[in-house]
Design an enzyme around this catalytic site. Structure first.
Site, PDB file in Angstrom:
ATOM      1  N   GLU A 104     -63.178   5.539  79.505  1.00 24.91           N
ATOM      2  CA  GLU A 104     -62.726   4.387  78.443  1.00 24.91           C
ATOM      3  C   GLU A 104     -61.319   4.539  78.293  1.00 24.91           C
ATOM      4  OE1 GLU A 104     -63.733   3.787  74.492  1.00 24.91           O
ATOM      5  OE2 GLU A 104     -65.423   5.032  75.078  1.00 24.91           O
ATOM      6  N   SER A 148     -64.836  -0.489  67.321  1.00 22.41           N
ATOM      7  CA  SER A 148     -65.860  -0.254  66.059  1.00 22.41           C
ATOM      8  C   SER A 148     -65.295   0.915  65.436  1.00 22.41           C
ATOM      9  CB  SER A 148     -67.110  -0.083  66.795  1.00 22.41           C
ATOM     10  OG  SER A 148     -67.388  -1.062  67.787  1.00 22.41           O
ATOM     11  N   SER A 151     -59.810   5.652  68.056  1.00 20.27           N
ATOM     12  CA  SER A 151     -59.462   6.676  69.027  1.00 20.27           C
ATOM     13  C   SER A 151     -57.814   6.748  68.922  1.00 20.27           C
ATOM     14  CB  SER A 151     -59.728   6.650  70.489  1.00 20.27           C
ATOM     15  OG  SER A 151     -61.256   7.106  70.652  1.00 20.27           O
ATOM     16  N   ARG A 169     -56.446  12.828  73.874  1.00 18.79           N
ATOM     17  CA  ARG A 169     -56.907  12.209  72.990  1.00 18.79           C
ATOM     18  C   ARG A 169     -56.804  13.159  71.429  1.00 18.79           C
ATOM     19  NH1 ARG A 169     -61.725  11.944  69.475  1.00 18.79           N
ATOM     20  NH2 ARG A 169     -62.337   9.794  68.863  1.00 18.79           N
TER      21      ARG A 169
END
Lengths: 432, 770
Positions: free
Chosen positions: A200, A254, A257, A269
């Protein structure tokens, strides 16, 4: 077998049929997605993305070679998140009469269904205002559609796919988000569909950079708020995201990141937080009895968070000068709710507003700390939490500006939550 | 003439009198418990108060009358007229300072203020320093009741001042919390350099301060998501009003029914990023999508996780940005609650991958009050002194696991106390410690070693009758001694009971802390030196043999004499020393002997142990030998009495007596090559990180290159593993069969541990260069 959108198109049997090794297409993409392996290692920063994109019609002689490596229609990219499924669909508008004739009925019906409606079932929605028209993708001209529906309605979607014999098209469905993994089996068993699963964050970064690069006309994709600390003069302004690196990319779905993006292929990340859009909606549902994001936002827009939160001035009577804390700053989110009387005097709208402010400010402070730690000054906020959520965007713009004393700039993108899905579509067309 | 002091506290007025206190207060149902709470109020001055959301902390300074045991040598001119006693022992009074901190529920404020008003006699105090969120709320009440002007102090700076104070003065103040470990609390050795650190105070909101020195700190950030969010949002979600009840709910809940986990989104882990399936992807994420009722417990748990993780994450981001590895957590959200300590610890571990440890403080609840007090007491310069936690007068860390000790969890009516005595001497590290920051005095940590704890607690309980008898016998002229001794018995037995269930109450439980607690309790009930007369008798006897021993040693060959000297020290250490055949349990005598054939040491620091035979016939001949070799000697003895250990006061007299008989000792004293110093302690054990500053100076000035530690308390229970930057000799006979067994030997096994620091020229090298 590959069909390129055409039933039994025997003249292209020489095409690569393996879905997992999808053929590279076009040269007119000009390597802006780094589909050329020779370029890949060379220049990670590259020329600015807007230069790289050429949406002009491509010479005919090249189109043939492109056609050879093009995946068959339909072209979908899918991002199955914790709360929402995001779907992008490319509708070819340059279908020739010949193609039209050859087009299988199932494909036609899917195209018609998606493009003639703006709502699907009770919960599916096409964000018409985000539609990208006259886009050239892999040598085809068409419109890019943006569709979303709740993840819990995925079974309905699969059922529909089954009813419409989607699997007969033998297309590859590129999907990202956790749901691509979680529901892979359901796709297979319920709709006879094989998913090509994608990471993702890879998709997100790719999608963001792509959309920004193609948005040369029309409303600017990227924007910011001018005078964020002055409510009366705070206005949305277009922003040219030229030479965007390094960039802090904050995706608020939700959960949240936070990525530091140094080039198209180089990102990490940094961290994430579980206090995200799902927390806002979840808490609002519990606190106010609402059931949708829109409802929650609507309530929030009518409420007053200062009745719920304990402010610095509630404790110190004014500013906490010793430490430079202004009186209006929140000292304790929901802090007033420790008192029974105050609990009884607040409205649901107040609670919704406080929840929104709490979650938003928290994302703001974590982002700010990451920006400091990573030494990055530009922050792009994306994700569906920001959809129709000007309140949060302005709060973020304010927080970034105020607490960094103007050092940090908060940027937003119009296609908020769809970048993952776009990235998945790009993977279909140009496997990285 | 020399004097020596031992501290003991005048018994304070009991709280039995408090029954009449609150006849006119509004809430008659609240009475103070019949324990001694506000001790020494009649001398109290410099009040400070920290009023939090539910607890009040009161601080004051009192002067305490001590009974001190004093030894005095008889004047030589009147010697003939005096008795045949070696020296005179008397008990006198002395006044020193003590800090009192008392923590109680806000409901008691009025009753407490009345009590204080009624008992405050000799105070010139006009002002009370106040801090904490509740300070303004009770301002009028305090001013009216006490007639003192309330002077408000900034909360954050009080906290930091308090934090610096406890970190500097209380060993084992900070701990790491490990829920599933053998001992929940892992106390940290305090680095003598406590700065810089990050203090994360979780009150209703969160404040994060970077503390760089005593006077320099900066609030570098904070968050509005804190204890108030847990409480406020928790109350809304669960209709539960009290903070403690919310925590109780949370302890029983399952957050996974409310939170959206990674596996709820992925069906498993997010392998690409190494995020496991059980990680929370979205707090409360399920309550947005699932149309169902959620239990109070589950919501409370989810909320707790959300807030703890968020705070932990921010703390890590700040720690990283400012490059700090020590992060202390405090505030009412933490305050001894195992659940929040656990979730914060978990969060810090997760976000820093173990690089930063979450540290908590044993006296966290007192920081504000201590800081406010210190601000008001600057003219007394409390920071110039060293302070010591008085184990007798302090409650210790309350037990915290609600599941384990449900009774102690009920805080209502609990008055928690901390008392700190101003030490006569300023305490510092022994400059010869190899690594001061990692030095741990104690050999066995009874907090972690359950069988050892079991044994020693039994051992001390078993020995209690004997201690009581000896205490009574030490004061034959005082008829009420028996009553006091009985009180001592009760107090110490109660401490032992507490430690059985809360071994972490005063930091790591060790044989040393058990011994020290006993000394503190004895002092508390005016038994400053129960062994004084026994010591005197033994010293007297031993002196009579000194010359004979020295003469027989002189007659031995050099090599035989060295062995006899070592045997003498070891034998003095235990009475029924037999001819213990070598090799001993730990035996590096040969290396020692080789070393002695080399050049003399520049200066030897000798930590002495018992009175009588040990010091006079064991240590002194060795001192004599060292002096004769050309080595200067520093004799370090206890500042205050402990068991039958020789005190500095006694040793001064004994050395004079020996000097009168022995020209070597006499010239040593005269030429300042033999120096007597006190170690700053009144313990049968030895903490090399808390020694008299004067001792440290002498050690440095004399370029000390040999440290000799003798006796079980100082060389086995403590310092057995201590590494020094110079040569060291640890000598003891194991006089306890359990311990001998532990060390793999038999009762009366001998430990002779000669160590040369790594990197220093070895004794062989020394031998080669005569």
């Amino acid at each position: 077998m590959a069909f390129n959108g055409h039933q039994h198109d025997n003249e292209i049997v020489d095409e690569d049929e393996t879905p997992s090794k999808l053929p590279r297409c076009n040269k007119e993409m000009h390597g802006h997605l780094r589909n050329d392996p020779q370029n890949e290692a060379a220049a990670p920063a590259g020329p600015s993305t807007s230069d790289r994109w050429a949406s002009n019609a491509t010479p005919r002689h090249r189109k043939d070679s492109v056609k050879k490596t093009r995946p068959p229609f339909p072209w979908f990219g899918m991002d199955i998140g914790g709360t929402l499924v995001k779907l992008v669909y490319f509708e070819p508008k340059d279908i020739t009469a010949e193609e039209e004739q050859e087009e299988v009925e199932n494909l036609k019906s899917i195209r018609r269904y998606l493009t003639s409606n703006i709502a699907y079932g009770t919960t599916g929605i096409r964000d018409v205002h985000l539609e990208l028209q006259d886009l050239t993708l892999c040598g085809r001209k068409g419109n890019l559609h943006f569709i979303r529906f709740p993840t819990h309605d995925l079974p309905v979607f699969l059922q529909m796919g089954r009813n419409k014999h989607f699997s007969s098209l033998h297309t590859t469905l590129c999907a990202t988000g956790g749901g691509a993994y979680k529901f892979e089996n359901d796709f297979r068993t319920m709709a006879d569909l094989q998913l090509h699963k994608l990471d993702e964050l890879d998709c997100l970064v790719r999608g963001v950079l792509y959309i920004d690069s193609v948005m040369s006309s029309g409303p600017s994709e990227c924007y910011y708020f001018e005078n964020p600390t002055d409510p009366d003069h705070c206005v949305q302004k277009p922003y040219l995201l030229e030479n965007p690196y390094p960039l802090l990319l904050v995706n608020i779905g939700s959960g949240v990141s936070i990525l530091a993006v140094y080039s198209e292929n180089n990102y990490k990340r940094v961290t994430g937080t579980s206090l995200g859009g799902g927390t806002f909606l979840g808490l609002c549902c519990l606190l106010t009895g609402c059931s949708t994001f829109e409802e929650a936002l609507e309530m929030a827009s009518e409420g007053e968070s200062t009745r719920v939160d304990k402010l610095v001035r509630d404790i110190y009577g004014g500013d906490y000068e010793r430490f430079g804390l202004p009186g209006w700053a929140v000292a304790s989110s929901f802090g007033n709710m420790m008192s029974k009387e105050k609990r009884e005097s607040v409205s649901k709208e107040d609670l919704a507003r406080a929840t929104l402010v709490t979650i938003t400010n928290n994302i703001g402070s974590i982002t700010r700390m990451c920006a400091l730690n990573e030494n990055i000054e530009r922050v792009v906020f994306v994700g569906n939490f920001l959809r129709v959520n000007t309140l949060s965007m302005k709060l973020l713009a304010y927080a970034m500006d105020y607490w960094s004393k103007g050092q940090l700039k908060a940027l937003f993108l119009r296609h908020e939550g769809y970048f993952g899905a776009v990235g998945a579509l790009l993977e279909l067309l140009h496997p990285s | 003439m020399c004097a020596h002091y031992a501290r003991s506290v005048e018994t304070s007025p009991t709280m039995a009198e408090c029954g009449r206190v609150d006849s006119h207060t509004m809430d008659k149902s609240i009475t103070l418990p019949p324990d001694e709470i506000f001790r020494n109020l009649e001398n109290a001055k410099r009040f400070a108060i920290d009023i939090g959301g539910s607890l009040t902390k009161l601080a004051y300074y009192s002067t305490v009358k001590h009974k001190v045991a004093k030894v005095r040598s008889f004047d030589h001119s009147t010697k003939e007229a005096a008795s045949d006693k070696l020296y005179e022992i008397s008990v006198q009074e002395e006044v020193t300072a003590r800090l009192h901190f008392i923590k109680f529920e806000n409901a008691y404020i009025e009753t407490c203020l009345d009590f204080i008003k009624d008992h405050l006699v000799n105070t010139e105090t006009k002002v009370i320093k106040a801090t904490g969120g509740g300070a303004h709320k009770f301002k009028v009440l305090i001013e009216r009741k006490l007639g003192l002007k309330v002077d408000k102090e900034d909360e954050m700076s009080c906290l930091i001042k308090g934090c610096n104070f406890v970190l500097k003065n209380i060993p084992h103040e900070a701990f790491v919390y490990a829920k599933h470990a053998d001992s929940e609390f892992r106390f940290q050795t305090t680095d003598p350099d406590i700065f810089p650190y990050l203090l994360v105070n979780i009150g209703s909101g969160v404040s994060i301060a970077k503390v760089e020195s005593e006077d320099k700190f900066e609030r570098i950030g904070g968050s509005s998501i804190g204890g108030g969010t847990f409480w406020g949002l928790g109350a809304l979600l669960t209709k539960t009003k009290r903070f403690d009840e919310l925590l109780q709910l949370a302890s029983k809940g399952q957050h996974s029914s409310v939170d959206m986990l990674v596996k709820d989104i992925y069906g498993g882990s997010y392998g690409y990023l190494g995020l496991t399936g059980d990680l929370i992807a979205s707090s409360f994420g399920k309550s947005a999508t699932a149309d169902k009722e959620f239990s109070k417990e589950d919501m409370a748990k989810s909320l707790l996780h959300m807030i703890s993780n968020d705070i932990g994450q921010l703390a890590c981001l700040y720690a990283r940005l400012h490059n700090l590895s020590r992060v202390y957590f405090g505030g009412f959200f933490i305050r001894g609650h195992p659940l929040t300590m656990h979730t914060i610890t978990y969060s810090i571990n997760f976000f820093t991958k173990g690089e930063v440890q979450a540290l908590f403080l044993r006296h966290e609840g007192y920081l504000g009050a201590i800081g406010a007090f210190l601000k008001g007491a600057e003219e007394d310069n409390p920071n110039q002194y060293s302070w010591g936690e008085n184990y007798a007068g302090s409650s210790g860390l309350m037990s915290v696991s609600p599941d384990m000790y449900p009774m102690q969890r009920a805080r209502s009516g609990t008055f928690d106390m901390l008392e700190m005595d101003r030490l006569d001497r300023q305490l510092v590290n022994l400059p010869l410690l190899q690594e001061p920051s990692s030095y741990i005095p104690d050999t066995v940590d009874l907090t972690e070693d359950a069988p050892a704890r079991e044994y020693w607690l039994f051992c001390f309980e078993d020995a209690l009758d004997g201690v009581v008898k000896r205490a009574v016998a030490s004061q034959p002229d005082m008829p009420e001694a028996a009553v006091r001794a009985e009180k001592f018995r009760q107090k110490y037995r109660h401490k032992l009971q507490t430690l059985r269930y809360q071994p972490f109450a005063y930091g790591s439980l060790t044989v040393r802390s058990l011994l020290d607690t006993r000394e503190h309790c004895l002092n508390e009930f005016n038994f400053p030196d129960p062994y004084s007369k026994i010591k005197e008798r033994e010293n007297d006897v031993a002196l009579k043999y000194y010359q004979k021993v020295v003469k027989s040693l002189e007659e031995l060959s050099w090599e035989d004499r060295q062995f006899a000297l070592v045997r003498g020290v070891l034998a003095g250490n235990v009475f029924d020393w037999g001819a213990k055949a070598r090799p001993w349990l730990v035996d590096s005598y040969d290396q020692w002997l080789e070393r002695l054939k080399g050049p003399p040491h520049k200066c030897a620091l000798l930590f002495v142990d018992n009175s009588g035979v040990d010091i006079i016939l064991g240590v002194m001949p060795l001192v004599r030998e060292l002096l004769s070799r050309g080595t200067e000697v520093v004799l370090a003895s206890n500042s205050g009495p402990a068991l039958n250990d020789v005190t500095n006061g006694e040793l001064q007299i004994l050395t004079e007596r020996i000097a009168a008989m022995d020209p070597v000792i006499q010239s040593g004293l005269r030429d300042d090559r033999l120096t007597l110093v006190q170690n700053g302690s009144s313990s049968p054990c030895l903490d090399l990180s808390r020694l008299d500053k004067a001792l440290a100076m002498v050690v440095r000035e004399r370029k000390t290159d040999l440290v000799i530690i003798e006796g079980m308390g100082r060389a086995i229970h403590t310092n057995y593993f201590a590494t020094l930057s110079c040569e060291s000799l640890k000598l003891a006979v194991i006089k306890n069969s359990w311990l001998a067994d532990r060390l793999g030997g038999k009762l009366f096994s001998v430990v002779f541990k000669y160590e040369v620091p790594a990197g220093k020229p070895s004794q062989e090298a020394a031998v080669l260069t005569p």
